[in-house]
Design a protein around this motif. Structure first.
Motif, short mmCIF file in Angstrom:
data_model
loop_
_atom_site.label_atom_id
_atom_site.label_comp_id
_atom_site.label_asym_id
_atom_site.label_seq_id
_atom_site.Cartn_x
_atom_site.Cartn_y
_atom_site.Cartn_z
N HIS A 1 9.24 -0.63 15.78
CA HIS A 1 8.80 0.40 16.28
C HIS A 1 8.34 1.57 15.13
CE1 HIS A 1 9.74 -0.61 20.12
NE2 HIS A 1 11.12 -0.61 20.00
N LEU A 2 8.94 1.32 14.08
CA LEU A 2 8.77 2.06 12.68
C LEU A 2 7.38 1.73 11.86
CD1 LEU A 2 12.08 2.65 10.98
CD2 LEU A 2 11.01 4.06 12.50
N GLY A 3 6.83 0.33 12.42
CA GLY A 3 5.70 0.05 11.89
C GLY A 3 4.34 0.75 12.00
N PRO A 4 4.23 1.27 13.14
CA PRO A 4 3.24 2.03 13.41
C PRO A 4 3.23 3.36 12.80
CG PRO A 4 3.74 1.12 15.65
CD PRO A 4 4.78 0.94 14.52
N VAL A 5 4.51 3.79 12.27
CA VAL A 5 4.92 5.24 11.71
C VAL A 5 4.32 4.82 10.05
CG1 VAL A 5 6.51 6.77 10.88
CG2 VAL A 5 6.67 5.84 13.18
N PHE A 6 4.71 3.57 9.62
CA PHE A 6 4.02 3.62 8.17
C PHE A 6 2.69 3.30 8.15
CE2 PHE A 6 3.78 0.68 4.66
CZ PHE A 6 4.23 1.30 3.73
N SER A 7 2.12 2.85 9.23
CA SER A 7 0.60 2.86 9.36
C SER A 7 0.16 4.16 9.27
CB SER A 7 0.35 2.05 10.58
OG SER A 7 0.84 0.75 10.66
N TYR A 8 0.69 5.22 9.87
CA TYR A 8 0.00 6.78 9.70
C TYR A 8 0.29 7.11 8.13
CZ TYR A 8 -0.60 7.50 14.42
OH TYR A 8 -1.20 7.35 16.05
N PHE A 9 1.45 6.69 7.43
CA PHE A 9 1.72 7.21 6.07
C PHE A 9 0.58 6.38 5.26
CE2 PHE A 9 5.14 6.84 2.70
CZ PHE A 9 4.48 7.98 2.06
N VAL A 10 0.42 5.17 5.44
CA VAL A 10 -0.55 4.31 4.59
C VAL A 10 -1.89 4.85 4.87
CG1 VAL A 10 -1.66 2.20 4.04
CG2 VAL A 10 0.87 2.42 4.37
N VAL B 1 -3.81 -4.91 10.37
CA VAL B 1 -4.14 -5.92 9.36
C VAL B 1 -5.09 -5.17 8.58
CG1 VAL B 1 -5.29 -8.19 8.78
CG2 VAL B 1 -3.35 -7.87 10.76
N SER B 2 -6.07 -4.32 9.08
CA SER B 2 -6.94 -3.50 8.30
C SER B 2 -6.29 -2.86 7.20
CB SER B 2 -7.95 -2.91 9.10
OG SER B 2 -8.68 -3.74 10.12
N LEU B 3 -5.32 -1.92 7.67
CA LEU B 3 -4.59 -1.18 6.53
C LEU B 3 -3.76 -2.11 5.72
CD1 LEU B 3 -3.01 1.71 8.89
CD2 LEU B 3 -4.80 1.74 6.94
N MET B 4 -3.38 -3.21 6.16
CA MET B 4 -2.80 -4.31 4.90
C MET B 4 -3.75 -4.52 4.16
SD MET B 4 -0.31 -6.43 7.35
CE MET B 4 1.03 -6.00 8.23
N ILE B 5 -5.13 -5.01 4.50
CA ILE B 5 -5.85 -5.34 3.37
C ILE B 5 -6.40 -4.15 2.39
CG2 ILE B 5 -8.44 -6.00 3.34
CD1 ILE B 5 -8.06 -7.54 5.98
N GLN B 6 -6.49 -3.06 2.94
CA GLN B 6 -6.96 -1.87 2.14
C GLN B 6 -5.72 -1.56 1.22
OE1 GLN B 6 -8.03 0.65 5.67
NE2 GLN B 6 -9.54 1.46 4.15
N LEU B 7 -4.48 -1.59 1.76
CA LEU B 7 -3.47 -1.43 0.80
C LEU B 7 -3.22 -2.10 -0.21
CD1 LEU B 7 -1.14 0.80 0.24
CD2 LEU B 7 0.36 -0.71 1.54
N ASN B 8 -3.43 -3.66 -0.06
CA ASN B 8 -3.12 -4.70 -1.21
C ASN B 8 -4.48 -4.78 -1.89
OD1 ASN B 8 -4.36 -7.95 -1.38
ND2 ASN B 8 -2.09 -7.35 -1.93
N ALA B 9 -5.32 -4.20 -1.55
CA ALA B 9 -6.59 -3.99 -2.57
C ALA B 9 -6.17 -3.01 -3.35
CB ALA B 9 -7.98 -4.01 -1.68
N LEU B 10 -5.57 -1.93 -3.12
CA LEU B 10 -5.43 -0.67 -3.73
C LEU B 10 -4.18 -1.07 -4.60
CD1 LEU B 10 -6.11 2.09 -4.48
CD2 LEU B 10 -4.55 3.12 -2.58
N PHE B 11 -3.30 -1.77 -4.15
CA PHE B 11 -2.20 -2.16 -5.11
C PHE B 11 -2.13 -3.67 -5.16
CE2 PHE B 11 -1.05 2.16 -3.10
CZ PHE B 11 -1.05 2.85 -4.44
N PRO B 12 -2.52 -4.33 -5.71
CA PRO B 12 -2.63 -5.79 -5.84
C PRO B 12 -1.15 -6.38 -6.02
CG PRO B 12 -4.20 -5.02 -7.29
CD PRO B 12 -3.31 -3.54 -6.90
#
Length: 939
Positions: A57-66, A115-126
């Protein structure tokens, strides 16, 4: 967390209200970041253990943070970036664990944004592993399993529906119809998850080898390779797959392929130093051997090289991929060729096949950008591996040649310049390795007029006069690239194993190169080598049949080299004379090639030390003299070629042809050159040999069309000489019917009216010859002779009557062109001529008894017609009388006027038949003698 455990909806609603507030003046998101930061920084191991079931349930919250990292407001973005960078490793792992838990329970719709956010975050912090490999791979594998079940479940009904609608259904392509939203979401999630996996792999995030092979297995399935298998053989995992099936009209497959290609490109282009633990595992004894490899970077792309090569070699029509997709495919190949170990024997054949596919694209209708990309691939291959380049070099040269030929004069375009640069590099690299022999061998003679590719235009364009082959010298002199094709052929042609047709092709193309690309200057070393080459060529081809190869390009090349290097005639002339004699005796020759040699001698006839007489003309005269005197047996085609060469030289009709040859060889010198005949002064010594040849019976067992042409050419030469000097009209013409027939018919055909008038003056001699022949011919009309047609009497009689008809045409021609009315009347009404001949003709006819023509059968009242003593058929007396009456009517009907040219041609045909009969009679008489000897020995 207690609130979440009671009802998570209130918590999510509160977070949603804060981070979805559209009023930027409230600073809700800006302030809310502090709360989220505090939440994730308070997570420790005990917290995660206590609230494990609620972490999702905290996953969507971290998505807002990212998500605030890409907020529309700058101050929100800056704060989010600062806070997320402040998170420690433990806090990040906790947050990512929440994301992972949310990922495992999310629907396809939720996974898309996650997954879109994961892709963006990984691109920003490899360096951040936003999702564990195991979870990601299981999700990908689960999607693959569901797809396979769906395919087997729904394919039959779908195909049936499509067939009902008349839609073409490919055998192995995915059938595409308008997807429902749920299917579209599932496809999009697959694309995003695979994009994330490939991106994380390209960032060198820690992954087990088995997981790499699992990812590879998923990748080839998603790309639609056929018959994919993941094989685990005692811990050794391999992925096997067949060719790729790709339908560019299927949007779903295009989207998946785009994601796969982009991810593959990142992987193949990603390199990093070897990890310390990898170096530590290397044994000390092999450390020195691997020293060079350790200095290089490692890449996860090594596991996917076979995927790239199989993709290119699957037979997909690359021209239908579209510009962007084809560009992406080519970029991957460029990375493989440029950065990876293509020298591995495992990939050699696949790389060669791939290169051939790419090379063929150069002549297809694709964008200029992609063509430049292909040229860059070829350039990299040339730098990386001579061995692999050599395996496709011929195809490269052909394709680039067609490309440059098509571009023509547009020599400032980038493609043209790039192609020229590559070819020059290739020529310089492989020049001393027999490249030009190979090129000349593969360029068929039939391709010379091919408008698609002009090899010699390419060579002329690519090779500049100042190009020097690096690190090469021959006997102390530098080697120019433009000299190398000739040097290559001289040095290597007779050392290579090739059939004789290919041998001739190399000679032909070498001659074309000398003629159209590089005529001069050649160094003295090359000219000396060429002289030795000619002498070696004579020995090398001594036992070859004349039909096996073509020597004429050697004559053309020799003529050009002699013309362009006249002061080296002492080096070139002796072997050229030798090769000419060799060609005349043992090869099929062409009249143009011999003429070029004769013309080339004009360039040296005024140089001190050179013979004033044309050496090549002297050889031809000697060969003709020996041939017509039967001293040596010259091939009929060769003899006819030489006679035509002489005839065109003295005949005004052939002057234009000789002028063109002189312009080709002499160039500018031909414009100031007054042409003189090569053979006019030599013919007087050939005249008696020609006359004797015309008197003799043909030595051929069968008088062929070539024999007829040879006799015709010699007769024309005799007439041409007599036209120039009427005093050469011979008094001994009364000795030979055969010669007289050839001579008179040639006079008529050439319309040599002056000589015709002189010939009529010999009428008394000619009449006496005919009368004497008719009176002395002895025919035994009482004894049948089956071989009478082959007897000397028969041939003499045929030649005599042919001479009579020829001379009648001669008299008519003389009367028609003579302006003297009195003399014309005497010629056309020459009763004395016929009164002199008729008694001899009547005596000959009277010698034939009536009874030998037919005899009456008393019982049947039919006559038996007898031909040459053999009873052929019976003819009734009434039919015979009717035939006689028809014969008499011929003298009452006015004669039909036939054109003189037709009559002359008809008499030539009769003369040819008589010559054939003479040739056959030799065989018949030989057979009769053999039969008589056999019978004598038997009895």
């Amino acid at each position: 967390m207690k609130l979440i455990s009671v009802d998570v909806r209130y918590f999510h609603a509160c977070v949603f209200k804060i981070f979805e507030d559209a009023n930027w003046e409230n600073f809700c998101r800006y302030q809310g970041l502090d709360n989220l930061f505090g939440l994730f920084t308070k997570m420790d191991a005990a917290f995660q253990t206590e609230w494990l079931k609620l972490l999702s349930h905290l996953g969507p919250v971290f998505s807002y943070f990212v998500g605030c990292l890409w907020d529309k407001e700058e101050y929100v973005r800056s704060k989010a970036y600062a806070l997320i960078r402040t998170l420690g490793t433990l806090h990040l792992r906790s947050a990512f664990r929440c994301w992972e838990a949310y990922f495992l329970t999310a629907t396809d719709r939720q996974k898309m944004s996650l997954v879109s956010l994961m892709i963006q975050l990984n691109a920003l912090f490899p360096d951040w592993q936003v999702l564990q490999w195991e979870s990601l791979l299981e999700a990908l594998e689960m999607k693959t399993t569901v797809d396979i079940i769906d395919e087997y479940t729904h394919s039959s009904s779908t195909r049936a529906d499509m067939l009902k609608e008349g839609i073409n259904v490919p055998g192995n392509d995915h059938i595409h119809c308008s997807p429902d939203p749920q299917t579209a979401q599932s496809e999009n999630v697959k694309v995003l998850m695979l994009t994330l996996a490939l991106q994380m792999l390209s960032k060198h995030l820690s992954i087990e080898p088995a997981q790499i092979y699992r990812l590879k297995f998923v990748l080839v399935q998603y790309m639609n390779f056929q018959n994919c298998e993941l094989i685990n053989n005692g811990g050794e995992i391999t992925v096997e797959f067949d060719i790729l099936k790709y339908n560019p009209k299927n949007p779903s497959q295009v989207a998946m392929m785009t994601a796969c290609i982009r991810g593959l490109k990142k992987i193949m282009d990603s390199f990093a130093p070897l990890p310390a633990e990898t170096v530590a595992t290397i044994a000390s004894d092999s450390l020195e051997q691997n020293k060079m490899n350790l200095a290089e970077n490692s890449s996860p792309g090594v596991h996917f090289i076979d995927v790239v090569l199989k993709m290119m070699n699957s037979g997909v029509d690359l021209t239908k991929l579209g510009h962007m997709m084809l560009k992406a495919w080519l970029e991957i190949v460029l990375i493989v060729v440029y950065k990876h170990n293509i020298l591995d024997r495992e990939y050699e054949q696949h790389i060669v096949t791939c290169m051939k596919q790419i090379i063929e694209l150069l002549i297809e209708d694709i964008s200029e950008e992609n063509k430049l990309l292909i040229l860059e691939i070829l350039k990299c291959l040339l730098r990386r591996s001579d061995h692999l380049t050599a395996m496709v070099l011929s195809k490269q040269i052909l394709a680039l040649g067609r490309l440059m030929t098509k571009l023509g004069v547009r020599n400032s375009e980038p493609i043209y310049l790039k192609a020229k640069q590559f070819l020059k590099s290739a020529f310089l690299r492989f020049a001393v390795a027999g490249l030009f022999v190979l090129m000349f061998k593969n360029q068929a003679v039939s391709d010379l007029h091919n408008s698609e590719v002009d090899l010699f235009f390419v060579l002329r364009t690519v090779i500049d006069p100042e190009d020097i082959i690096p690190d090469e010298d021959v006997r102390g002199e530098i080697v120019y690239l433009r000299d190398q094709p000739v040097r290559d052929v001289i040095d290597k042609l007779m050392k290579q194993q090739m059939d004789r047709k290919a041998f001739s092709t190399v000679l032909h193309n070498t001659s074309r190169y000398v003629e159209t690309v590089h005529r001069h200057p050649y160094s003295e070393n090359i000219l000396n080598d060429y002289a030795r080459f000619l002498n070696a060529l004579i020995k090398y081809t001594a036992d070859w049949r004349r039909a096996d190869w073509n020597i004429n390009p050697v004559f053309t090349m020799s003529a050009i080299l002699l013309r362009e290097h006249p002061y080296h005639f002492s080096i070139l002339l002796p072997p050229m004379q030798a090769i000419l004699r060799h060609g005349l005796q043992n090869c099929n020759i062409q009249v143009e090639a011999i003429a070029k040699l004769m013309v080339a001698y004009l360039a040296i006839d005024s140089i001190p030390g050179a013979q004033p007489n044309n050496a090549f003309v002297g050889i031809i005269v000697d060969e003709l003299k020996n041939a017509v005197s039967l001293t040596t047996r010259l091939n009929k085609d060769t003899m006819l070629t030489l006679l035509e060469l002489v005839l065109w030289d003295i005949n005004p009709i052939g002057q234009e042809w000789y002028t063109k040859i002189e312009a080709t060889i002499l160039g500018e010198k031909a414009y100031n050159y007054h042409r003189t005949s090569f053979f006019e002064s030599k013919l007087i010594q050939l005249l008696p040999f020609f006359v004797n040849y015309m008197k003799k019976v043909s030595v051929s067992q069968q008088f062929t069309k070539k024999d007829f042409k040879i006799h015709s050419c010699i007769a024309q030469l005799i007439v041409a000489m007599c036209l120039k000097d009427p005093k050469l009209m011979l008094e001994e013409v009364t000795e030979c019917f055969r010669f007289l027939n050839w001579f008179i018919l040639t006079l008529l055909k050439e319309q040599a009216d002056n000589l015709i008038h002189d010939m009529v003056n010999y009428e008394i001699v000619l009449t006496e010859l005919l009368v004497l022949t008719f009176n002395t011919i002895d025919i035994d009309c009482h004894t049948p002779d089956f071989n009478f047609s082959y007897s000397p009497t028969s041939k003499r009689l045929l030649l005599c009557f042919l001479l009579l008809k020829s001379y009648i045409l001669l008299k008519l021609r003389n009367g028609s062109v003579n302006t003297d009315v009195t003399l014309k009347s005497q010629v056309l009404n020459a009763i004395s001529f016929w009164m002199t001949l008729w008694p001899a003709l009547r005596k000959l006819l009277d010698s034939i008894e009536y009874s030998t023509l037919f005899m009456l059968d008393k019982d049947t009242n039919r006559s038996t017609y007898q031909d040459n003593g053999v009873i052929d058929h019976l003819v009734s007396l009434d039919d015979f009388r009717k035939q006689v009456e028809k014969l008499k009517e011929m003298f009452d009907v006015p004669p039909i006027e036939v054109p003189a040219a037709t009559m002359i041609n008809q008499l030539f045909l009769e003369l040819r038949d008589i010559m054939r009969l003479e040739a056959e009679s030799i065989i018949v008489q030989s057979n009769n003698r053999a039969l008589a000897q056999t019978m004598t020995s038997t009895y």
